[in-house]
Design a protein around this motif. Structure first.
Motif, short mmCIF file in Angstrom:
data_model
loop_
_atom_site.label_atom_id
_atom_site.label_comp_id
_atom_site.label_asym_id
_atom_site.label_seq_id
_atom_site.Cartn_x
_atom_site.Cartn_y
_atom_site.Cartn_z
N UNK A 1 0.80 -1.22 0.00
CA UNK A 1 0.00 0.00 0.00
C UNK A 1 0.83 1.28 0.00
N UNK A 2 0.22 2.35 0.46
CA UNK A 2 0.83 3.69 0.41
C UNK A 2 2.17 3.75 1.11
N UNK A 3 2.35 2.97 2.18
CA UNK A 3 3.58 3.06 2.96
C UNK A 3 4.80 2.71 2.13
N UNK A 4 4.63 1.98 1.03
CA UNK A 4 5.76 1.63 0.16
C UNK A 4 6.15 2.78 -0.77
N UNK A 5 5.22 3.70 -0.99
CA UNK A 5 5.47 4.79 -1.92
C UNK A 5 5.47 4.37 -3.38
N UNK A 6 5.20 3.10 -3.65
CA UNK A 6 5.24 2.60 -5.03
C UNK A 6 4.05 3.11 -5.83
N UNK A 7 2.90 3.22 -5.20
CA UNK A 7 1.70 3.76 -5.82
C UNK A 7 0.71 4.06 -4.71
N UNK A 8 0.33 5.32 -4.56
CA UNK A 8 -0.56 5.72 -3.48
C UNK A 8 -2.01 5.68 -3.94
N UNK A 9 -2.45 4.49 -4.31
CA UNK A 9 -3.81 4.25 -4.78
C UNK A 9 -4.36 3.03 -4.08
N UNK A 10 -5.65 3.07 -3.71
CA UNK A 10 -6.25 1.96 -2.98
C UNK A 10 -6.21 0.67 -3.78
N UNK A 11 -6.48 0.76 -5.09
CA UNK A 11 -6.48 -0.47 -5.88
C UNK A 11 -5.07 -1.02 -6.06
N UNK A 12 -4.06 -0.15 -6.01
CA UNK A 12 -2.68 -0.64 -6.02
C UNK A 12 -2.38 -1.38 -4.71
N UNK A 13 -2.92 -0.86 -3.61
CA UNK A 13 -2.74 -1.54 -2.32
C UNK A 13 -3.37 -2.92 -2.33
N UNK A 14 -4.55 -3.03 -2.94
CA UNK A 14 -5.19 -4.34 -3.08
C UNK A 14 -4.26 -5.32 -3.80
N UNK A 15 -3.71 -4.86 -4.92
CA UNK A 15 -2.85 -5.75 -5.71
C UNK A 15 -1.59 -6.13 -4.95
N UNK A 16 -0.98 -5.16 -4.25
CA UNK A 16 0.20 -5.46 -3.45
C UNK A 16 -0.12 -6.49 -2.38
N UNK A 17 -1.29 -6.35 -1.75
CA UNK A 17 -1.70 -7.30 -0.72
C UNK A 17 -1.84 -8.70 -1.30
N UNK A 18 -2.45 -8.80 -2.47
CA UNK A 18 -2.62 -10.11 -3.10
C UNK A 18 -1.27 -10.75 -3.44
N UNK A 19 -0.31 -9.92 -3.86
CA UNK A 19 1.01 -10.44 -4.19
C UNK A 19 1.71 -10.96 -2.94
N UNK A 20 1.70 -10.16 -1.86
CA UNK A 20 2.33 -10.59 -0.62
C UNK A 20 1.70 -11.87 -0.10
N UNK A 21 0.37 -11.93 -0.12
CA UNK A 21 -0.33 -13.12 0.37
C UNK A 21 0.03 -14.34 -0.46
N UNK A 22 0.10 -14.18 -1.78
CA UNK A 22 0.46 -15.31 -2.66
C UNK A 22 1.82 -15.87 -2.30
N UNK A 23 2.78 -15.00 -2.01
CA UNK A 23 4.14 -15.47 -1.68
C UNK A 23 4.22 -16.02 -0.27
N UNK A 24 3.37 -15.57 0.63
CA UNK A 24 3.33 -16.14 1.98
C UNK A 24 2.73 -17.54 1.94
N UNK A 25 1.66 -17.71 1.19
CA UNK A 25 0.96 -19.00 1.15
C UNK A 25 1.70 -20.05 0.33
N UNK A 26 2.27 -19.66 -0.79
CA UNK A 26 2.89 -20.62 -1.70
C UNK A 26 3.99 -19.93 -2.50
N UNK A 27 5.18 -19.79 -1.90
CA UNK A 27 6.25 -19.04 -2.57
C UNK A 27 6.60 -19.59 -3.95
N UNK A 28 6.72 -20.89 -4.07
CA UNK A 28 7.08 -21.47 -5.36
C UNK A 28 5.99 -21.25 -6.40
#
Length: 456
Positions: A299-326
């Motif tokens: 999300x915004x704290x990364x400074x990569x994109x300060x948009x709510x829908x960007x935060x959603x996508x970042x969250x999905x990416x982090x969750x995917x790597x936490x659940x199944x890195x490979x």
């Protein structure tokens, strides 16, 4: 053994979506939010402004309905009821987020959280451990050191403006970004005298210049002072100078400070825990990993994109790597900022994705472009008339004809821009896009018209 599988700091879009996804995956999750679920977007940002803008649009439609054969008498607005509607929407949706977290089995702590180190978070003075930690602390408004601004009751940020109990007859807006432009068009639609002072030569610097210019000219009732620097605020009077140094003053009842937002990097232990940060935000790679093991940021704290829908996508990416890195690596779960669309919900509204023409040139690309007016769309004309602002611009590489940017001004632009994002994600060429069938009559046909206009 850790207390939790994942602890999340921050209950905004990135935080609450990550918690919900992890909860449905049967992970034990603690979501720590000190203020309110939904974060800035839901409580004092995206959603309340859209509620107010909807009321403003209804007011405008009623006032100007005669050209469509409908006469409305005694059209007026009640600012108190407008605010009440906004509050009702926010309350309902915040409750919905809480319900979604409970349904997913997420534990929510309404408390202050501090990152102590990898896998350790202090919540309300008590240390909790987790296999993973996700940082989603969001952003805060930027308040530049303008003389006379600090502790001035006439100067408000976006949160303060949303909470006004009485409607101001005169509004001065410092900053011509998304927040400033949306509020300017909102209050102007209700009849306020609005002036925007912007340091840059054009509003909305992330937008293609052609589209940004059309947005500015299409917003009714707002005076824009471009290329002007604010030098001070005296009470509710904004003092500024233009590029030639000529001083001017704007008298107002309320002054909105809307020069942007910055990542919230202090107060939750980033420096003490050894987390790598820059003034632009928490440093992450394209999978949202930080420099600390099993500590992620979204999300915004990364400074990569300060948009709510960007935060959603970042969250999905982090969750995917936490659940199944490979599996996440195989499926290409990484952040691609170049295909994150933007949207401005001003009156008129606009949206875009990909490169602007200027950015393409700066990257050394040889491009071709086409801009078409939305009066080519039958539905646009039927619902808006011939004089309403509307356009679509496409930017493509000249030789490969691969589309690098799509930008639109007019009704429904934010609703249809996802299709443009998919076009860029798929690396469509102009010829590929020409083969896509668009429903008729729709405003989205402007994208097809722009594709056919290139080189024609």
């Amino acid at each position: 053994m850790s207390d939790y599988d994942v602890i999340i700091l921050g209950g905004g879009p990135g935080g609450y979506l990550a918690a919900e996804r992890l909860g449905h995956a049967k992970k034990k999750v603690l979501l720590v939010e000190e203020q309110y679920l939904g974060g800035t977007c839901l409580n004092v940002g995206c959603i309340p402004t859209k509620s107010l803008l909807n009321s403003a649009k209804l007011y405008l439609h009623a006032r100007h309905s005669e050209q469509f054969g409908v006469t409305a008498g005694n059209v007026a607005f009640d600012w108190g009821r407008v605010q009440a509607w906004k509050d009702e929407v926010v309350t309902t949706l915040v409750g919905g987020v809480g319900m979604a977290e409970r349904k997913a089995g997420v534990e929510v702590a309404n408390a202050h959280g501090t990152l102590v180190g990898p896998g350790v978070v202090e919540v309300a003075g008590e240390r909790k451990t987790a296999d993973h930690v996700i940082i989603a602390t969001g952003s805060v408004p930027v308040m530049p050191p303008i003389p006379g601004a600090k502790d001035n009751p006439a100067v408000v940020d976006s949160t303060g403006l949303l909470g006004l109990e009485s409607f101001p007859s005169r509004l001065a807006v410092i900053g011509g970004g998304v927040i400033g432009v949306e509020f300017a068009s909102l209050f102007a639609a209700f009849g306020a005298q609005v002036e925007v002072i912007e340091l840059l030569p054009e509003i909305l610097p992330f937008a293609d210049t052609d589209i940004a210019s059309k947005i500015r000219k299409g917003i009714q009732g707002v005076t824009f002072h471009l290329g002007c620097k604010v030098t001070g605020i005296e009470g509710s009077t904004v003092v500024y100078s233009d590029a030639q140094g000529v001083e001017a003053r704007t008298e107002a009842d309320v002054v909105l400070m809307a020069v942007g937002r910055r990542p919230a990097l202090t107060g939750w232990g980033a420096e003490e825990a050894g987390l790598e940060t820059t003034p632009r935000g928490v440093v992450v790679d394209d999978t949202m990993r930080t420099n600390l093991p099993n500590v992620w940021a979204v999300g915004d704290v990364t400074g990569r994109s300060l948009l709510a829908h960007a935060a959603y996508r970042m969250a999905e990416i982090a969750v995917a790597h936490i659940l199944d890195p490979a599996g996440a690596a195989r499926s290409g779960q990484v952040l691609r900022t170049q295909t994150i669309p933007w949207a401005v919900y001003s009156i008129p509204e606009a949206a875009g994705v990909g490169l602007t023409q200027a950015q393409a040139v700066q990257q050394g690309l040889d491009v071709v472009t086409a801009t078409v007016p939305l009066v080519l769309s039958g539905r646009f004309v039927a619902e808006n008339g011939l004089k309403a602002p509307g356009a679509v611009k496409i930017i493509a590489e000249k030789d490969s004809r691969v589309i690098r940017g799509i930008h639109a001004l007019g009704p429904y632009s934010p609703e249809t821009i996802w299709g443009a994002a998919a076009i860029l994600e798929s690396e469509y060429t102009i010829d590929d896009l020409r083969q896509v069938v668009f429903p008729h009559p729709t405003v989205s046909e402007g994208i097809r018209e722009a594709a056919w206009a290139i080189n024609n």
